[in-house]
Design an enzyme around this catalytic site. Structure first.
Site, PDB file in Angstrom:
ATOM      1  N   CYS A   1      67.942  22.703  44.246  1.00 32.89           N
ATOM      2  CA  CYS A   1      67.314  22.666  42.913  1.00 32.89           C
ATOM      3  C   CYS A   1      66.717  24.036  42.595  1.00 32.89           C
ATOM      4  O   CYS A   1      66.053  24.646  43.427  1.00 32.89           O
ATOM      5  CB  CYS A   1      66.246  21.587  42.872  1.00 32.89           C
ATOM      6  SG  CYS A   1      65.339  21.527  41.307  1.00 32.89           S
TER       7      CYS A   1
ATOM      8  N   CYS B   1      67.678  16.392  40.409  1.00 33.99           N
ATOM      9  CA  CYS B   1      66.940  16.648  41.647  1.00 33.99           C
ATOM     10  C   CYS B   1      66.146  15.406  42.029  1.00 33.99           C
ATOM     11  O   CYS B   1      65.487  14.779  41.188  1.00 33.99           O
ATOM     12  CB  CYS B   1      66.015  17.844  41.484  1.00 33.99           C
ATOM     13  SG  CYS B   1      65.019  18.193  42.950  1.00 33.99           S
TER      14      CYS B   1
ATOM     15  N   CYS C   1      12.293  40.077  21.558  1.00 33.55           N
ATOM     16  CA  CYS C   1      10.898  40.407  21.855  1.00 33.55           C
ATOM     17  C   CYS C   1      10.146  40.846  20.601  1.00 33.55           C
ATOM     18  O   CYS C   1       8.940  40.591  20.490  1.00 33.55           O
ATOM     19  CB  CYS C   1      10.824  41.488  22.934  1.00 33.55           C
ATOM     20  SG  CYS C   1      11.656  43.029  22.504  1.00 33.55           S
TER      21      CYS C   1
ATOM     22  N   HIS D   1      10.879  47.504  24.668  1.00 32.73           N
ATOM     23  CA  HIS D   1      10.263  46.178  24.652  1.00 32.73           C
ATOM     24  C   HIS D   1       9.041  46.192  23.743  1.00 32.73           C
ATOM     25  O   HIS D   1       8.234  47.129  23.770  1.00 32.73           O
ATOM     26  CB  HIS D   1       9.858  45.769  26.061  1.00 32.73           C
ATOM     27  CG  HIS D   1       9.152  44.447  26.125  1.00 32.73           C
ATOM     28  ND1 HIS D   1       9.770  43.268  25.779  1.00 32.73           N
ATOM     29  CD2 HIS D   1       7.877  44.129  26.471  1.00 32.73           C
ATOM     30  CE1 HIS D   1       8.915  42.275  25.922  1.00 32.73           C
ATOM     31  NE2 HIS D   1       7.767  42.774  26.336  1.00 32.73           N
TER      32      HIS D   1
END
EC number: 3.4.19.12
Length: 701
Positions: free
Chosen positions: A10, A24, A436, A578
């Site tokens: 196969c 198969c 922030c 920040h």
């Protein structure tokens, strides 16, 4: 033997079917109509040239007589006694105890084990062989290229198969980047083993005089095969290693993959991967485990116990270190009012959302209807010193406080303001992601985070609906600011529009960092001035100056009418990318503090004096002024006095008065602060008394 010789293989699962089968037996695939070149004619029998040509048919690659010299087979007796390596199938001399190619140990053959038929049959061919048969391994390589090997079970699948037909494992092209790094290594071992088997299936003369690699790629693959085969040691160990990697991947969660991508991002300089891990709430101080290091498979870069900070230092990522070091320092236990009272916090968020309205008219900007100013309660001073220290450790950002006070005299530099006028500023702790700025604005007013992005939505909608107003101010200010530094240039309108579109996109993305323009818009949403006290320069991890920050200064709601705004400002601090809310502590509100200041307020009002000059007594910049509003310091000071209640202290410091009242404050905020403070009041009985007199005083009370 005869029945095996007429079976057909196969083309999908390589199963050998009986000649009467039209499909198969294993995978039900239809029987191919044309001839398929397989390795079966070489097994279990000694073929001759004629039978091979009849069964195989025309080879896919068949060089002519001029391509290869026609030579006769030699050393047939010597090669027949060679032993085949169990790892790479290389034919070694009988006296060799290790494989010449991969250095693996020779396995002792058991009495019941039969010799390999794939190579013995061909090695016993006594006569000369045609070059087409001699170099038929090229045909087999072509067939192998039409299949892919599963990295989980090593099964060879057809190229059209999307997943393994045995274990349902997906093709390597559908896997993630980190999974590909591991499966590529596994598939390379399997492919090299297959190529070695094909070489072993050639004639004895070809096995004896192997030609050198014809390309650099082949030599690189051979060298990689030798290294990998020596590391694995045996096929059993290799299969166990694949199984272990598969188990590790199955246990991985989304956060784990984000962490690994962040580690790879630090090594490769990809900041977006680190920000994605931060935004998801990942632990910055997380360490790499042994399984994660094994999965990453880069010993030169990753080691057990490494964090993102370790990797940033090792690969000199200064921009990432500036963010990550602040993150790690904030992993101490924090206890702010918004965390202690989640129910009250949700009610406050609903109040904020209900107080957001849009102004009718040409300037359709959003605004808040309530004037709220957050201050730390004066009852903190009644707590014992040890409890006060614990409270400040849990509510303040000590690193920001130290940087703004000690490293650079940015806040609390005036002894007169901090001591006599009770106007000391405290930096509140908040999240260190891209939100922030919005968090610090709500902390300075309502004492909570912008968790539901209510303020971010109002910011984006205001920029969108009033884009023409803010765009003209921004463009004029940026042009003047560049010229003030000697940068004379002009941009096309398309370039200005692209930069403005980027500013709009930042406002709409949760977690995205914001700029000066967004602070200017927030001043209009709050309808009150915003004063930013920040560092003047960007600095690397080594302390090297990288550039100006441009955040420090005063942001006035210049596009509103003065009668529509409040004159009580809020204060923010800026350090290393920040923002933090700067708040004061409640005071008694009496005493005519400040020369020329006529407060005329009751005892319940807290007045905080915010300096409008820096430590060098230079006036703070007023951002986003138009050409008509720009002028010298006297004109700018006059503008500040129009928008804020200003006065000059006895020490000659120009200050703006921030007024707040507990009675006029929102009741939900007052209730939240009281509940938060009760937690520290209960710690008081646990503290040791200094002497007996204090004990008696407590009993009298």
């Amino acid at each position: 033997m005869t029945e095996d010789g007429i079976k057909w293989a196969c083309e999908y699962c390589t199963f050998e079917n009986w000649p009467s089968a039209i499909k198969c037996t294993m995978c039900r695939a239809p029987r191919p109509s044309g001839a398929i070149i397989t390795e079966e004619p070489f097994k279990n029998r000694t073929p001759d040239v004629g039978s091979m040509e009849r069964e195989i048919g025309s080879p896919l690659i068949c060089p002519d007589s001029s391509a290869r010299p026609r030579v006769k087979s030699s050393y047939s007796m010597e090669t027949s006694s060679k032993w085949s390596c169990q790892i790479c199938t290389y034919l070694n001399w009988p006296r060799a105890i290790r494989c010449t190619q991969c250095l693996s140990q020779r396995r002792t053959r058991s009495p019941t084990e039969s010799p390999q038929s794939s190579g013995s049959g061909l090695r016993s061919i006594p006569g000369p062989i045609d070059p087409c048969e001699e170099y038929n391994d090229r045909n087999k390589l072509n067939i192998k290229g039409q299949h892919w090997t599963c990295s989980a079970c090593t099964y060879e699948n057809c190229a059209k198969a999307k997943k393994c037909v045995v274990c349902d494992h997906p093709t390597p092209n559908n896997m993630d980047a980190i999974e590909l790094a591991n499966t590529d290594e596994a598939s390379s071992i399997i492919n090299e083993q297959d190529r070695a088997r094909w070489r072993g299936g050639c004639s004895s003369s070809n096995s004896q005089r192997r030609s050198p690699p014809t390309s650099k790629r082949d030599s690189d693959m051979d060298f990689q095969r030798i290294e990998l085969a020596g590391a694995v040691g045996s096929k059993e160990e290799f299969e166990l290693d694949l199984k272990k990697l598969k188990q590790i991947k199955n246990r991985m969660r989304k956060t784990d993959w984000l962490f690994l991508n962040a580690c790879v991002g630090v090594v490769e300089g990809d900041l977006s991967a680190v920000e994605a891990y931060k935004t998801s709430g990942g632990d910055i101080a997380r360490q790499l485990s042994a399984d994660e290091v094994r999965l990453l498979n880069r010993p030169s870069a990753f080691d057990v116990g490494y964090t993102l900070v370790h990797l940033s230092i090792r690969f000199q990522r200064q921009d990432m270190l500036a963010i990550l070091l602040t993150e790690v320092a904030q992993h101490a236990a924090k206890c702010i009012p918004a965390m202690v009272c989640p129910e009250l916090t949700e009610q406050i968020r609903r109040e904020i959302a209900a107080s957001v309205h849009q102004r009718k008219g040409d300037f359709a900007c959003y605004f808040l209807t309530d004037l709220v100013t957050f201050t730390l309660p004066a009852d903190i001073e009644d707590l014992p010193p040890t409890v006060q220290e614990k409270l400040f450790d849990e509510v303040l950002d000590r690193d920001v406080q130290k940087e703004l006070e000690e490293e650079s005299p940015i806040i609390n530099w005036s002894l007169e303001l901090g001591t006599r006028l009770d106007s000391r500023l405290y930096a509140l702790w908040n999240r260190t992601a891209g939100d922030c700025l919005l968090d610090s604005v709500l902390q300075a007013t309502w004492g909570i985070y912008d968790k539901d992005s209510v303020l971010r939505k109002a910011l984006h909608d205001s920029l969108r609906d009033c884009s023409h107003w803010f765009y003209s101010r921004w463009k004029e200010w940026e042009s003047w600011y560049s010229q003030s530094f000697g940068l004379h240039f002009s941009l096309r309108e398309e370039q200005w529009q692209e930069d403005w579109a980027f500013i709009l996109s930042l406002a709409s993305q949760p977690g995205a960092s914001l700029e000066q323009t967004h602070i200017f818009v927030l001043a209009h949403i709050l309808r009150r001035p915003i004063i930013v006290y920040g560092v003047k320069y960007y600095k690397s991890f080594r302390g090297e100056t990288l550039g100006y920050t441009r955040f420090q200064g005063v942001y006035l709601p210049l596009l509103w009418e003065q009668s529509f705004c409040w004159k009580s400002p809020i204060a923010l601090g800026y350090t290393r990318g920040h923002f933090s809310a700067l708040v004061a502590m409640e005071n008694d509100g009496f005493d005519n503090r400040g020369a020329g200041a006529n407060l005329n307020t009751d005892d319940d009002v807290t007045v905080t004096f915010l300096p409008l000059v820096d430590s060098e007594r230079k006036l703070l910049h007023v951002h986003f002024l138009s050409a008509q509003e720009l002028g010298n310091e006297d004109q700018q000071e006059k503008l500040l006095r129009e928008w804020m209640d200003c006065c000059v202290t006895e020490g000659g410091v120009l200050v703006a008065m921030q007024k707040s009242s507990r009675r006029r404050n929102h009741p939900l905020v007052t209730q939240m602060v009281e509940k938060w403070l009760d937690g520290y009041r209960q710690i008081r009985p646990c503290t040791a008394l200094s002497d007996g007199e204090e004990d008696e005083d407590d009993e009298d009370e």
